[in-house]
Design a protein around this motif. Structure first.
Motif, PDB file in Angstrom:
ATOM      1  N   ILE A  83      21.033 -68.442  29.166  1.00 29.51           N
ATOM      2  CA  ILE A  83      21.026 -67.063  28.689  1.00 29.51           C
ATOM      3  C   ILE A  83      19.697 -66.808  28.000  1.00 29.51           C
ATOM      4  O   ILE A  83      19.249 -67.600  27.159  1.00 29.51           O
ATOM      5  CB  ILE A  83      22.194 -66.803  27.728  1.00 29.51           C
ATOM      6  N   CYS A  84      19.079 -65.705  28.340  1.00 28.96           N
ATOM      7  CA  CYS A  84      17.820 -65.310  27.726  1.00 28.96           C
ATOM      8  C   CYS A  84      18.118 -64.797  26.314  1.00 28.96           C
ATOM      9  O   CYS A  84      18.875 -63.852  26.150  1.00 28.96           O
ATOM     10  CB  CYS A  84      17.138 -64.225  28.564  1.00 28.96           C
ATOM     11  N   VAL A  85      17.520 -65.455  25.320  1.00 31.82           N
ATOM     12  CA  VAL A  85      17.776 -65.067  23.937  1.00 31.82           C
ATOM     13  C   VAL A  85      16.574 -64.401  23.270  1.00 31.82           C
ATOM     14  O   VAL A  85      16.714 -63.849  22.180  1.00 31.82           O
ATOM     15  CB  VAL A  85      18.242 -66.267  23.083  1.00 31.82           C
ATOM     16  N   ALA A  86      15.408 -64.438  23.924  1.00 32.87           N
ATOM     17  CA  ALA A  86      14.230 -63.803  23.334  1.00 32.87           C
ATOM     18  C   ALA A  86      13.121 -63.664  24.368  1.00 32.87           C
ATOM     19  O   ALA A  86      13.120 -64.342  25.394  1.00 32.87           O
ATOM     20  CB  ALA A  86      13.714 -64.624  22.149  1.00 32.87           C
ATOM     21  N   ARG A  87      12.188 -62.755  24.054  1.00 33.69           N
ATOM     22  CA  ARG A  87      10.986 -62.594  24.872  1.00 33.69           C
ATOM     23  C   ARG A  87       9.792 -62.638  23.935  1.00 33.69           C
ATOM     24  O   ARG A  87       9.769 -61.971  22.898  1.00 33.69           O
ATOM     25  CB  ARG A  87      11.007 -61.271  25.626  1.00 33.69           C
ATOM     26  N   ILE A  88       8.800 -63.417  24.310  1.00 32.44           N
ATOM     27  CA  ILE A  88       7.579 -63.517  23.526  1.00 32.44           C
ATOM     28  C   ILE A  88       6.690 -62.330  23.865  1.00 32.44           C
ATOM     29  O   ILE A  88       6.495 -62.006  25.034  1.00 32.44           O
ATOM     30  CB  ILE A  88       6.828 -64.837  23.823  1.00 32.44           C
TER      31      ILE A  88
END
Length: 180
Positions: free
Chosen positions: A12-17
């Motif tokens: 699951i994607c939890v953040a984007r830089i």
């Protein structure tokens, strides 16, 4: 509803830089978690393909994002190279949800049925544009449906059974197009 961006795999994607912040390697970080600071507690986060890992060492809240220090990223140039990367964790590392709470990723791909059990389509996504959650359904034919993710429209979520029940909302009263 937990706010997590979705990937159908076991991640699951939890953040984007985001862009670099300053000259010491800090980055803007957009978390997709209910508690934005939870990205620190998850330990190493990986890219979608699992080839690279990143650990958020510390973060502070900025306007609509975090400003984060990522282990091993020490210069502005390092930070610029990772701009745009999405960070993932294994689904099983997330805390269990409470009754009536669902991770968006758990809903993606579920069959959408009407109250009589007739197939409508499949769940494509869950969005939140600021006014509440919207469930996106890919019907058997025609354009996708964007419906409010409320108990009235989605009275049943059966993860074990692999489906949601959709009660199509009535037309919304508004201006008659012929009045324009």
């Amino acid at each position: 509803m937990r706010d997590t961006s979705v990937t159908k795999a076991a991640q699951i994607c939890v953040a984007r830089i985001g862009a670099a912040h300053g000259v010491r390697g800090e980055v803007r970080l957009w978390p997709f978690t209910e508690d934005p600071m939870a990205v620190i507690d998850y330990g190493p986060l990986s890219t979608k393909d699992g080839a690279r890992q990143f650990e958020v060492v510390r973060a502070r809240v900025a306007k609509d994002h975090l400003v984060a220090v990522i282990k091993g990223i020490t210069t502005r140039e390092d930070a610029e190279r990772i701009n745009g990367l999405e960070l993932y964790i294994a689904r099983d590392k997330l805390p269990e949800t409470e009754e009536g709470e669902y991770y968006h990723a758990d809903l993606i791909g579920l069959r959408a049925l009407d109250p009589a059990g007739v197939a409508i389509g499949k769940v494509l996504a869950v969005h939140n544009f600021g006014a509440g959650d919207i469930i996106e359904i890919a019907p058997m034919q025609g354009p996708t449906l964007l419906l409010p993710f409320t108990d009235a429209v989605v009275p049943t979520v059966d993860l074990a059974g692999g489906h949601v029940v959709i009660v199509m909302p009535q037309e919304i009263d508004g201006e008659d197009p012929s009045d324009a």
